[in-house]
Design an enzyme around this catalytic site. Structure first.
Site, PDB file in Angstrom:
ATOM      1  N   GLY A  50       0.839  -1.203   0.000  1.00  0.00           N
ATOM      2  CA  GLY A  50       0.000   0.000   0.000  1.00  0.00           C
ATOM      3  C   GLY A  50       0.868   1.244   0.000  1.00  0.00           C
ATOM      4  O   GLY A  50       0.576   2.222   0.685  1.00  0.00           O
ATOM      5  N   ALA A  51       1.933   1.192  -0.810  1.00  0.00           N
ATOM      6  CA  ALA A  51       2.934   2.276  -0.785  1.00  0.00           C
ATOM      7  C   ALA A  51       2.609   3.392  -1.772  1.00  0.00           C
ATOM      8  O   ALA A  51       3.419   4.284  -1.979  1.00  0.00           O
ATOM      9  CB  ALA A  51       4.317   1.693  -1.085  1.00  0.00           C
ATOM     10  N   THR A  52       1.405   3.359  -2.359  1.00  0.00           N
ATOM     11  CA  THR A  52       1.096   4.345  -3.401  1.00  0.00           C
ATOM     12  C   THR A  52       0.273   5.522  -2.883  1.00  0.00           C
ATOM     13  O   THR A  52      -0.231   6.319  -3.665  1.00  0.00           O
ATOM     14  CB  THR A  52       0.312   3.665  -4.550  1.00  0.00           C
ATOM     15  N   TYR A 204     -13.934  -3.113   9.264  1.00  0.00           N
ATOM     16  CA  TYR A 204     -12.603  -2.515   9.428  1.00  0.00           C
ATOM     17  C   TYR A 204     -12.085  -2.795  10.840  1.00  0.00           C
ATOM     18  O   TYR A 204     -10.977  -3.319  11.014  1.00  0.00           O
ATOM     19  CB  TYR A 204     -12.708  -1.015   9.165  1.00  0.00           C
TER      20      TYR A 204
HETATM   21  N1  LIG Z   1      -4.790   7.521   8.078  1.00  0.00           N
HETATM   22  C1  LIG Z   1      -5.177   7.168   9.283  1.00  0.00           C
HETATM   23  O1  LIG Z   1      -5.552   8.019  10.126  1.00  0.00           O
HETATM   24  C2  LIG Z   1      -5.167   5.736   9.697  1.00  0.00           C
HETATM   25  C3  LIG Z   1      -5.625   5.422  10.984  1.00  0.00           C
HETATM   26  C4  LIG Z   1      -5.594   4.098  11.404  1.00  0.00           C
HETATM   27  C5  LIG Z   1      -5.084   3.131  10.562  1.00  0.00           C
HETATM   28  N2  LIG Z   1      -4.659   3.451   9.312  1.00  0.00           N
HETATM   29  C6  LIG Z   1      -4.153   2.373   8.462  1.00  0.00           C
HETATM   30  O2  LIG Z   1      -3.007   2.784   7.761  1.00  0.00           O
HETATM   31  C7  LIG Z   1      -2.908   2.115   6.500  1.00  0.00           C
HETATM   32  C8  LIG Z   1      -2.717   3.145   5.417  1.00  0.00           C
HETATM   33  O3  LIG Z   1      -3.859   3.988   5.398  1.00  0.00           O
HETATM   34  P1  LIG Z   1      -3.904   5.400   4.667  1.00  0.00           P
HETATM   35  O4  LIG Z   1      -4.700   6.278   5.556  1.00  0.00           O
HETATM   36  O5  LIG Z   1      -2.560   5.800   4.219  1.00  0.00           O
HETATM   37  O6  LIG Z   1      -4.861   5.018   3.423  1.00  0.00           O
HETATM   38  P2  LIG Z   1      -4.733   5.297   1.851  1.00  0.00           P
HETATM   39  O7  LIG Z   1      -4.306   6.679   1.593  1.00  0.00           O
HETATM   40  O8  LIG Z   1      -6.064   4.863   1.303  1.00  0.00           O
HETATM   41  O9  LIG Z   1      -3.640   4.263   1.383  1.00  0.00           O
HETATM   42  C9  LIG Z   1      -3.931   2.894   1.350  1.00  0.00           C
HETATM   43  C10 LIG Z   1      -2.986   2.208   0.424  1.00  0.00           C
HETATM   44  O10 LIG Z   1      -3.311   0.795   0.433  1.00  0.00           O
HETATM   45  C11 LIG Z   1      -3.374   0.366  -0.926  1.00  0.00           C
HETATM   46  N3  LIG Z   1      -4.190  -0.822  -1.086  1.00  0.00           N
HETATM   47  C12 LIG Z   1      -5.476  -1.021  -0.767  1.00  0.00           C
HETATM   48  N4  LIG Z   1      -5.854  -2.256  -1.106  1.00  0.00           N
HETATM   49  C13 LIG Z   1      -4.780  -2.849  -1.653  1.00  0.00           C
HETATM   50  C14 LIG Z   1      -4.542  -4.124  -2.200  1.00  0.00           C
HETATM   51  N5  LIG Z   1      -5.503  -5.056  -2.270  1.00  0.00           N
HETATM   52  N6  LIG Z   1      -3.305  -4.422  -2.658  1.00  0.00           N
HETATM   53  C15 LIG Z   1      -2.312  -3.497  -2.605  1.00  0.00           C
HETATM   54  N7  LIG Z   1      -2.483  -2.259  -2.114  1.00  0.00           N
HETATM   55  C16 LIG Z   1      -3.705  -1.943  -1.647  1.00  0.00           C
HETATM   56  C17 LIG Z   1      -3.936   1.563  -1.663  1.00  0.00           C
HETATM   57  O11 LIG Z   1      -3.733   1.411  -3.044  1.00  0.00           O
HETATM   58  P3  LIG Z   1      -4.838   1.941  -4.127  1.00  0.00           P
HETATM   59  O12 LIG Z   1      -4.586   3.403  -4.238  1.00  0.00           O
HETATM   60  O13 LIG Z   1      -4.529   1.172  -5.341  1.00  0.00           O
HETATM   61  O14 LIG Z   1      -6.189   1.653  -3.549  1.00  0.00           O
HETATM   62  C18 LIG Z   1      -3.119   2.671  -1.026  1.00  0.00           C
HETATM   63  O15 LIG Z   1      -1.827   2.716  -1.593  1.00  0.00           O
HETATM   64  C19 LIG Z   1      -4.197   1.303   6.370  1.00  0.00           C
HETATM   65  O16 LIG Z   1      -3.954  -0.037   6.720  1.00  0.00           O
HETATM   66  C20 LIG Z   1      -5.133   1.957   7.365  1.00  0.00           C
HETATM   67  O17 LIG Z   1      -6.087   1.044   7.863  1.00  0.00           O
HETATM   68  C21 LIG Z   1      -4.697   4.742   8.850  1.00  0.00           C
END
Ligand SMILES: NC(=O)c1ccc[n+]([C@@H]2O[C@H](COP(=O)([O-])OP(=O)(O)OC[C@H]3O[C@@H](n4cnc5c(N)ncnc54)[C@H](OP(=O)(O)O)[C@@H]3O)[C@@H](O)[C@H]2O)c1
Length: 326
Positions: A50-52, A204
């Site tokens: 999920g590095a994108t 979730y």
């Molecule tokens: N931001 C917060 O406040 C927060 C809080 C608690 C936990 N988290 C956790 O932190 C992590 C990152 O979240 P984020 O907020 O940075 O979300 P984000 O901006 O939506 O990034 C998520 C990343 O995961 C990738 N992804 C999703 N499904 C995938 C799959 N099947 N295979 C490969 N890549 C996949 C997405 O790629 P696509 O663009 O292709 O979909 C995107 O690169 C998540 O696990 C989330 O639950 C975040």
């Protein structure tokens, strides 16, 4: 940390809002553990799923700044290319490897880990960061509920597939990016696939709880090795994922949200410094945290056993769980 800062730190944690927002990290920075050394990861290889976007892209850049070769795993080739270009332009010395793998697709994970094993001698860091919150129930390529597949089954299979490379590193870390939302759910050991009464937010929380239990089980399994396994939550950070899936939450909390680098900090620190941890293995802001709070009891070993057995069966991997409850 002395007693006074311990008490303040715990109070921030219990308050949730103060601990999870940037107020928490700004205060804790005064007493949290030292940063890794400047080139702490030189000569090391780190895989970020999920590095994108959001936290994944931010941590990939931080790993590159620490000298690591970073494998950016995404499911969309164009997004992987764009994130790699962004990181290369801000860290000219970065060694970035672009990887395509849909973490929810177990066949893709199997093929990708086999391919990486043929290309790389060792992996020093693996961060299971890919995540999503679809509001409607959806299924992965193999027909698993997609949050279960993305947060639990795919990462489990990836850890199994990369285990020889992690073992070959001479000191490796696996980090599961969970969420503080996991505190709102008990461990579910029936209906893992959420066939009845689906809610995106509850799915979730359920799968984020499963990540914490699974990471703890992996830590137990690998206790005699030099591979450390941890889970963590990032607090609340401003990312594209939050904007898309939680617009109301974002509108209310926006001035206090952390930036993505801040949200990713503990994952980077865990991989770069490999601190000792105790059962639970759950972290936030560079400090180990309880996995249950207040009224919640510790995990029931029978439920944990049921859950782990199902994860092994659904991924067709060995039921290699020391001390598994029956
Ligand atoms: N931001 C917060 O406040 C927060 C809080 C608690 C936990 N988290 C956790 O932190 C992590 C990152 O979240 P984020 O907020 O940075 O979300 P984000 O901006 O939506 O990034 C998520 C990343 O995961 C990738 N992804 C999703 N499904 C995938 C799959 N099947 N295979 C490969 N890549 C996949 C997405 O790629 P696509 O663009 O292709 O979909 C995107 O690169 C998540 O696990 C989330 O639950 C975040």
């Amino acid at each position: 940390m002395n007693l006074a800062t311990s008490l303040v730190d715990a109070a921030l944690d219990r308050s949730v809002v103060f601990g999870y927002t940037k107020i928490g990290s700004q205060l804790r920075r005064r007493w949290w553990a030292d940063d890794p050394g400047r080139q702490a990861l030189a000569g090391k290889r780190v895989v970020v799923t999920g590095a994108t976007s959001g936290l994944g892209e931010a941590m990939a850049q931080s790993f590159a700044e620490l000298g690591a070769t970073v494998h950016l795993v995404g499911r969309n080739a164009e997004k992987v290319r764009r994130s790699a270009a962004t990181i290369r332009s801000s860290v000219p010395s970065a060694v970035i490897v672009e990887e395509l793998c849909d973490v929810s697709d177990l066949e893709a994970v199997r093929a990708w880990t086999a391919d990486l094993a043929a290309r790389a001698p060792a992996v020093h860091g693996l961060v299971h960061n890919a995540g999503l919150i679809p509001s409607e129930r959806a299924e992965s390529a193999q027909g698993h509920e997609v949050q279960l597949a993305t947060h639990v089954l795919g990462p489990h299979l990836m850890t199994e597939g990369l285990l020889p490379l992690l073992m070959a590193a001479g000191g490796a870390s696996v980090v599961w990016m969970s969420s503080g939302g996991m505190y709102t759910s008990p461990l579910i050991d029936d209906d893992l696939e959420y066939r009845t009464g689906y809610s995106g937010i509850r799915a979730y929380a359920r799968t984020k709880r499963m990540q914490v239990v699974l990471a703890d089980a992996w830590a137990r399994r690998l206790a005699g090795s030099d591979v450390r396994v941890e889970s963590m939550h990032p607090g609340w950070a401003e990312t594209p994922g939050v904007a898309e899936s939680l617009p109301l939450f974002r509108a209310i909390t926006r001035p206090l949200l952390r930036d993505a680098v801040d949200g990713a900090d503990t994952a980077v620190w865990l991989v770069a410094t490999r601190p000792q941890s105790t059962p639970g293995h759950f972290w936030h802001d560079r400090i180990q945290r309880p996995t249950t709070v207040g009224w919640q009891r510790g995990e029931d070993p029978t439920k944990v056993g049921n859950f782990l057995r199902q994860v092994s069966q659904l991924t067709d991997t060995p039921e290699d769980w020391p001390g598994l409850g029956r």
